[in-house]
Design a protein around this motif. Structure first.
Motif, mmCIF file in Angstrom:
data_model
loop_
_atom_site.group_PDB
_atom_site.id
_atom_site.type_symbol
_atom_site.label_atom_id
_atom_site.label_comp_id
_atom_site.label_asym_id
_atom_site.label_seq_id
_atom_site.Cartn_x
_atom_site.Cartn_y
_atom_site.Cartn_z
ATOM 1 N N ARG A 159 0.843 -1.209 0.000
ATOM 2 C CA ARG A 159 0.000 0.000 0.000
ATOM 3 C C ARG A 159 0.871 1.249 0.000
ATOM 4 N NH1 ARG A 159 -1.908 1.181 5.659
ATOM 5 N NH2 ARG A 159 0.291 1.773 5.610
ATOM 6 N N ASP A 160 1.912 1.287 0.837
ATOM 7 C CA ASP A 160 2.792 2.449 0.913
ATOM 8 C C ASP A 160 3.546 2.659 -0.402
ATOM 9 O OD1 ASP A 160 1.945 2.766 3.499
ATOM 10 O OD2 ASP A 160 3.738 1.874 4.418
ATOM 11 N N ARG A 198 1.224 4.334 -2.818
ATOM 12 C CA ARG A 198 1.079 5.761 -2.503
ATOM 13 C C ARG A 198 2.299 6.536 -2.988
ATOM 14 N NH1 ARG A 198 -2.435 5.339 2.007
ATOM 15 N NH2 ARG A 198 -4.379 4.608 1.052
ATOM 16 N N ASP A 247 -7.459 2.682 -0.440
ATOM 17 C CA ASP A 247 -8.345 3.593 -1.184
ATOM 18 C C ASP A 247 -9.675 2.923 -1.519
ATOM 19 O OD1 ASP A 247 -6.579 5.942 -1.527
ATOM 20 O OD2 ASP A 247 -5.325 4.498 -2.579
#
Length: 419
Positions: free
Chosen positions: A89-90, A93, A147
């Motif tokens: 996830r990071d 982003r 998200d």
């Protein structure tokens, strides 16, 4: 739910929940990074657990590289490790991509049934642990700040993926009754031309295009690129694409009649038809660019002579494709025999390129199976179609016998931002 594209998509679910099947139904194979597939590459097979460490190292490298290029990346692992999920996830982003978790909400009993039917089932204790983790994962996903979290229920995933089959030509017709052919005119293929061509052809096939066409030029045309950009010989290139086994129709748009004798074009097209099971077409025109003719020492006669040659070429090709080996004498073409093998595997449509109202469209009406018009104005297109139909009436040919194709440059997207 509508999943953004491009995006990072992390699949979450126990063995047998249908992750790989779902991914295969929604994404291209190259977009899916699978730990099982990578175990098969770095180990002895997809179930070689001893290769897991190496497989995940490769997986992380591939995921990072794809995200760095802004490409849709589907991570096909169990997805039950919170630390790995959050790292992915990071990374999304950091790359400016949406992070999506797809949760396979398949009942435990169904996962066990599917697992038991496999050649190499996951051991029961290990599967039980996965199922416990999967039951508790939804609130964790909600807290992790994805998200989008997309739940997929069992009824949306079949036991096994349906076999991939190329759609028939009829299947590639839109709801408006139209078919789209991808004309490839630029070739930024780098150091591996065949791999680039293969990728383009497979992408067009998977996207549902009816066919793929190549320009026939000796020098890249200024409307498309620079003179020193690659522009391959089309019939050789189409032969390479024919070997890929796609469902695409293949042909030229357009071959200048000045480049090759009509019989040689007929032979190339018939061979392509035989190799593709009848999916060849010939786009042919009078030629227009004097520079490439001069550069290659090819005669470039006046327009009237080129148009005469265009008409004779179509007649000659169709005579050579017809059955039998008898002599031919009609429409100003005299052939002592029509011995031409291999025979085409079905009719070869002839698409006449150009919009000259007096000669070109009349040649299309009299001898062609279609005409290829280039215009961005609907009123002008309608007017030219009217001219073509008038020529059909004049030569006594049914209007529906001559199709209309339009060379256009569409922009595609679900909304303005997507375009």
């Amino acid at each position: 739910m509508q999943i953004p594209d491009p995006a990072l998509v992390v699949l979450v679910g126990a063995s047998g929940s249908g992750k790989s099947t779902w991914a295969g139904a929604h994404y291209r194979a190259k977009e899916v990074v699978s730990s099982d597939e990578l175990r098969g590459i770095v180990g002895s097979g997809p179930h070689d657990l001893d290769a897991s460490t190496d497989a995940f190292a490769v997986l992380e490298t591939v995921v990072a590289a794809r995200l760095g290029r802004g490409l849709t990346t589907v991570v096909d692992t169990l997805g039950l490790d919170p630390s790995k999920r959050q790292a992915w996830r990071d990374a999304a982003r950091a790359a400016g991509l949406p992070a999506v978790a797809v949760l396979m909400a398949t009942p435990d009993a169904e996962c066990r049934r599917r697992n038991a039917s496999r050649d190499r089932p996951v051991p029961a204790p290990a599967l039980a642990g996965q199922l416990r983790s999967a039951r508790d994962v939804r609130p964790l996903l909600d807290d992790e700040g994805w998200d989008l979290v997309v739940p997929v229920t069992a009824e949306h995933v079949a036991d096994e993926p349906a076999p991939t089959a190329h759609p028939t030509i009829d299947d590639r017709t839109s709801s408006l009754g139209l078919r789209a052919v991808l004309q490839v005119s630029r070739f930024p293929w780098g150091d591996d031309p065949l791999a680039w061509l293969t990728g383009i052809a497979h992408a067009a096939d998977e996207a549902g295009f009816a066919g793929l066409a190549l320009m026939d030029h000796l020098i890249q045309v200024p409307q498309v690129g620079r003179a020193w950009d690659p522009i391959p010989e089309p019939w050789v290139t189409l032969g390479a694409i024919a070997g890929l086994g796609t469902g695409l129709e293949l042909g030229t748009l357009c071959t200048p009649v000045t480049f090759r004798p009509a019989g040689i074009i007929a032979k190339a097209a018939a061979t392509l038809s035989a190799l593709t099971g009848g999916r060849a077409f010939v786009g042919i025109g009078a030629g227009w660019w004097e520079r490439e003719h001069a550069a290659y020492d090819i005669p470039f006669p006046p327009a009237r002579e080129r148009l005469d040659d265009l008409e004779r070429a179509i007649v000659t090709m169709k005579a050579l494709w017809a059955s039998g080996t008898k002599a031919y004498d009609d429409h100003g073409v005299v052939l002592p025999e029509t011995t031409s093998y291999p025979r085409p595997d079905g009719p070869i449509p002839v698409v006449v390129g150009g919009s000259g109202e007096r000669r070109t469209l009349r040649i299309a009406a009299a001898h062609g199976d279609a005409c290829n018009l280039r215009t961005t104005d609907e009123a002008e297109l309608a007017r030219l179609i009217g001219v073509l139909r008038a020529h059909c009436d004049d030569v006594g040919r049914p209007r529906e016998d001559v199709a209309v194709t339009v060379l256009d440059l569409p922009v595609v997207g679900s909304d303005r931002d997507d375009v």
